[in-house]
Design a protein around this motif. Structure first.
Motif, PDB file in Angstrom:
ATOM      1  N   PRO A  30      74.937  33.644   1.904  1.00  0.00           N
ATOM      2  CA  PRO A  30      74.328  32.445   1.215  1.00  0.00           C
ATOM      3  C   PRO A  30      72.768  32.723   1.205  1.00  0.00           C
ATOM      4  O   PRO A  30      72.200  31.808   0.769  1.00  0.00           O
ATOM      5  CB  PRO A  30      74.433  31.251   2.194  1.00  0.00           C
ATOM      6  N   LEU A  31      72.058  33.781   1.685  1.00  0.00           N
ATOM      7  CA  LEU A  31      70.961  34.011   1.458  1.00  0.00           C
ATOM      8  C   LEU A  31      70.235  35.352   1.322  1.00  0.00           C
ATOM      9  O   LEU A  31      71.236  36.189   1.130  1.00  0.00           O
ATOM     10  CB  LEU A  31      69.918  33.520   2.761  1.00  0.00           C
ATOM     11  N   VAL A  32      69.320  35.847   0.653  1.00  0.00           N
ATOM     12  CA  VAL A  32      68.570  37.029   0.466  1.00  0.00           C
ATOM     13  C   VAL A  32      67.666  37.359   1.512  1.00  0.00           C
ATOM     14  O   VAL A  32      66.566  36.772   1.666  1.00  0.00           O
ATOM     15  CB  VAL A  32      67.933  37.156  -0.699  1.00  0.00           C
ATOM     16  N   ASN A  33      67.620  38.401   2.435  1.00  0.00           N
ATOM     17  CA  ASN A  33      66.848  38.932   3.385  1.00  0.00           C
ATOM     18  C   ASN A  33      65.756  39.376   3.053  1.00  0.00           C
ATOM     19  O   ASN A  33      65.429  39.763   2.117  1.00  0.00           O
ATOM     20  CB  ASN A  33      67.827  39.781   4.512  1.00  0.00           C
ATOM     21  N   LEU A  34      64.667  39.221   4.189  1.00  0.00           N
ATOM     22  CA  LEU A  34      63.403  39.636   3.831  1.00  0.00           C
ATOM     23  C   LEU A  34      63.063  41.016   3.360  1.00  0.00           C
ATOM     24  O   LEU A  34      62.374  41.225   2.447  1.00  0.00           O
ATOM     25  CB  LEU A  34      62.340  39.594   5.142  1.00  0.00           C
ATOM     26  N   ILE A  35      63.865  42.079   3.588  1.00  0.00           N
ATOM     27  CA  ILE A  35      63.695  43.248   3.119  1.00  0.00           C
ATOM     28  C   ILE A  35      63.965  43.332   1.489  1.00  0.00           C
ATOM     29  O   ILE A  35      62.951  43.859   0.969  1.00  0.00           O
ATOM     30  CB  ILE A  35      64.553  44.380   3.795  1.00  0.00           C
ATOM     31  N   TRP A  36      64.851  42.438   0.994  1.00  0.00           N
ATOM     32  CA  TRP A  36      65.136  42.575  -0.351  1.00  0.00           C
ATOM     33  C   TRP A  36      64.037  41.747  -1.125  1.00  0.00           C
ATOM     34  O   TRP A  36      63.453  41.995  -2.351  1.00  0.00           O
ATOM     35  CB  TRP A  36      66.560  42.100  -0.729  1.00  0.00           C
ATOM     36  N   ARG A  37      63.371  40.612  -0.224  1.00  0.00           N
ATOM     37  CA  ARG A  37      62.406  39.875  -1.058  1.00  0.00           C
ATOM     38  C   ARG A  37      61.238  40.741  -1.222  1.00  0.00           C
ATOM     39  O   ARG A  37      60.486  40.470  -2.020  1.00  0.00           O
ATOM     40  CB  ARG A  37      62.197  38.569  -0.260  1.00  0.00           C
ATOM     41  N   HIS A  38      61.069  41.647   0.048  1.00  0.00           N
ATOM     42  CA  HIS A  38      59.897  42.412  -0.087  1.00  0.00           C
ATOM     43  C   HIS A  38      60.023  43.418  -1.146  1.00  0.00           C
ATOM     44  O   HIS A  38      58.970  43.661  -1.975  1.00  0.00           O
ATOM     45  CB  HIS A  38      59.686  43.099   1.260  1.00  0.00           C
ATOM     46  N   LEU A  46      63.138  46.904  -6.314  1.00  0.00           N
ATOM     47  CA  LEU A  46      64.414  46.010  -5.901  1.00  0.00           C
ATOM     48  C   LEU A  46      65.499  46.754  -6.683  1.00  0.00           C
ATOM     49  O   LEU A  46      66.582  47.178  -6.367  1.00  0.00           O
ATOM     50  CB  LEU A  46      64.065  44.487  -6.100  1.00  0.00           C
ATOM     51  N   PRO A  47      65.416  46.703  -8.049  1.00  0.00           N
ATOM     52  CA  PRO A  47      66.501  47.368  -8.852  1.00  0.00           C
ATOM     53  C   PRO A  47      67.038  48.693  -8.625  1.00  0.00           C
ATOM     54  O   PRO A  47      67.915  49.141  -8.597  1.00  0.00           O
ATOM     55  CB  PRO A  47      66.140  47.359 -10.504  1.00  0.00           C
ATOM     56  N   TRP A  48      65.972  49.469  -8.073  1.00  0.00           N
ATOM     57  CA  TRP A  48      66.179  50.843  -7.807  1.00  0.00           C
ATOM     58  C   TRP A  48      66.954  51.004  -6.487  1.00  0.00           C
ATOM     59  O   TRP A  48      67.879  51.733  -6.409  1.00  0.00           O
ATOM     60  CB  TRP A  48      64.618  51.852  -7.474  1.00  0.00           C
ATOM     61  N   ALA A  49      66.494  49.970  -5.572  1.00  0.00           N
ATOM     62  CA  ALA A  49      67.148  50.256  -4.324  1.00  0.00           C
ATOM     63  C   ALA A  49      68.561  49.580  -4.331  1.00  0.00           C
ATOM     64  O   ALA A  49      69.598  49.976  -3.384  1.00  0.00           O
ATOM     65  CB  ALA A  49      66.406  49.432  -3.077  1.00  0.00           C
ATOM     66  N   TRP A  50      68.750  48.401  -4.940  1.00  0.00           N
ATOM     67  CA  TRP A  50      70.052  47.713  -5.146  1.00  0.00           C
ATOM     68  C   TRP A  50      70.943  48.740  -5.978  1.00  0.00           C
ATOM     69  O   TRP A  50      72.177  48.663  -5.462  1.00  0.00           O
ATOM     70  CB  TRP A  50      69.893  46.466  -5.703  1.00  0.00           C
ATOM     71  N   ALA A  51      70.638  49.435  -6.818  1.00  0.00           N
ATOM     72  CA  ALA A  51      71.529  50.302  -7.451  1.00  0.00           C
ATOM     73  C   ALA A  51      72.047  51.557  -6.928  1.00  0.00           C
ATOM     74  O   ALA A  51      73.265  51.894  -6.555  1.00  0.00           O
ATOM     75  CB  ALA A  51      70.917  50.947  -8.910  1.00  0.00           C
ATOM     76  N   ALA A  52      71.151  51.976  -5.639  1.00  0.00           N
ATOM     77  CA  ALA A  52      71.431  52.747  -4.977  1.00  0.00           C
ATOM     78  C   ALA A  52      72.607  52.619  -3.874  1.00  0.00           C
ATOM     79  O   ALA A  52      73.361  53.349  -3.529  1.00  0.00           O
ATOM     80  CB  ALA A  52      70.310  53.381  -4.019  1.00  0.00           C
ATOM     81  N   VAL A  53      72.507  51.236  -3.343  1.00  0.00           N
ATOM     82  CA  VAL A  53      73.272  50.823  -2.014  1.00  0.00           C
ATOM     83  C   VAL A  53      74.469  50.156  -2.547  1.00  0.00           C
ATOM     84  O   VAL A  53      75.377  49.764  -1.837  1.00  0.00           O
ATOM     85  CB  VAL A  53      72.585  50.561  -0.900  1.00  0.00           C
ATOM     86  N   GLU A  54      74.497  49.503  -3.598  1.00  0.00           N
ATOM     87  CA  GLU A  54      75.492  48.343  -4.167  1.00  0.00           C
ATOM     88  C   GLU A  54      76.811  48.946  -3.750  1.00  0.00           C
ATOM     89  O   GLU A  54      77.639  48.294  -3.298  1.00  0.00           O
ATOM     90  CB  GLU A  54      75.292  47.812  -5.534  1.00  0.00           C
TER      91      GLU A  54
END
Length: 271
Positions: A30-38, A46-54
């Motif tokens: 239900p939340l977005v953790n600090l590492i993603w907000r950073h 953010l889009p680079w990291a999320w595309a890699a680990v999704e």
């Protein structure tokens, strides 16, 4: 003290909000953790990291690794402590339990996924992982209390949050969101050091943290993602963030989450 750069959910522009929604849906949070907000505060990261680990986060491989990691973390014996000393009623305990569940799952998921991403950057020629099939979608988790900002807290409560953050051996500008979230209950913050005394004892948390980090590295050693080149100009900042969060910040907080769950009588971490 200047806090770590981040974009909070309430302040996220449209493109960032879309990725935040995907992170929550895929992770069952239900939340977005600090590492993603950073990461969102670092241009294009953010889009680079999320595309890699999704793909990893959505896989059965992640679900299995999450269960093994949670089961393998050995905590010191909990002291005989009654959390009702914090002045909590049953309704408040349920709300706190939901927050603890969210951070437990989030920290396990992010530690595994982002450790895999860090190892990929450290081992660019290693073969990509072969993931087991995608897991079925999880039901949407219940909403939890909003995350306050440190500047919005009364000075005495903010001091307790900073004091708890200071128990962790990490960068001084990082204030764990878990402690900020628990600031809704100042009485809990006051007794929390006593309730977690065994874990906060000198040298104990560091030992558990290092063992947690090593376990995470073993779990994802064969699950490394494919990644495009890092966003231009963000190489150093991204590597530094991954290093801080996957070797110190998250493995330092995960044992606290598990100890709190244990103390509040929660069940095993859901897959």
């Amino acid at each position: 003290m200047i806090g770590l750069a981040e974009i909070r959910e309430a302040d996220a522009p449209a493109a960032t909000a879309v990725i935040y929604g995907q992170i929550k849906e895929a992770s069952g949070l239900p939340l977005v953790n600090l590492i993603w907000r950073h990461f969102a505060a670092l241009p294009e990261v953010l889009p680079w990291a999320w595309a890699a680990v999704e793909p990893l986060i959505r896989s059965t491989s992640m679900a299995q690794a999450r269960e093994r990691l949670a089961a393998g973390i050995v905590l010191p014996p909990a002291p005989g402590f009654d959390w009702r000393e914090a002045g909590l009623d049953n309704g408040e305990t349920a709300r706190i339990g939901a927050i603890i569940e969210a951070y437990t799952r989030g920290n396990i998921t992010n530690l595994l996924a982002l450790t895999a991403l860090r190892l990929r950057l450290e081992q660019p020629k290693a073969p990509a992982g072969r993931l087991l099939p995608v897991t079925p979608p999880r039901p949407a988790p219940p909403a939890i209390d909003p995350l306050p900002g440190i500047a919005s807290l009364p000075p005495d409560v903010a001091a307790m949050v900073r004091g708890l953050a200071g128990r962790h051996d990490g960068p001084p500008d990082i204030i764990p969101s878990l402690y900020l979230h628990l600031a809704h209950w100042p009485g809990l913050l006051r007794v929390l050091p006593r309730g977690l005394a065994a874990l906060y004892a000198p040298g104990v948390l560091e030992t558990v943290r290092d063992a947690t980090r090593r376990r995470a590295e073993v779990e994802v050693a064969e699950l490394l993602p494919n990644t495009p080149p890092l966003p231009a100009g963000m190489e150093d900042a991204t590597r530094a963030a991954l290093g801080h969060f996957t070797t110190r910040v998250i493995p330092d907080l995960l044992p606290v989450c598990l100890a709190l769950r244990q103390s509040f009588g929660a069940s095993a971490v859901p897959a």
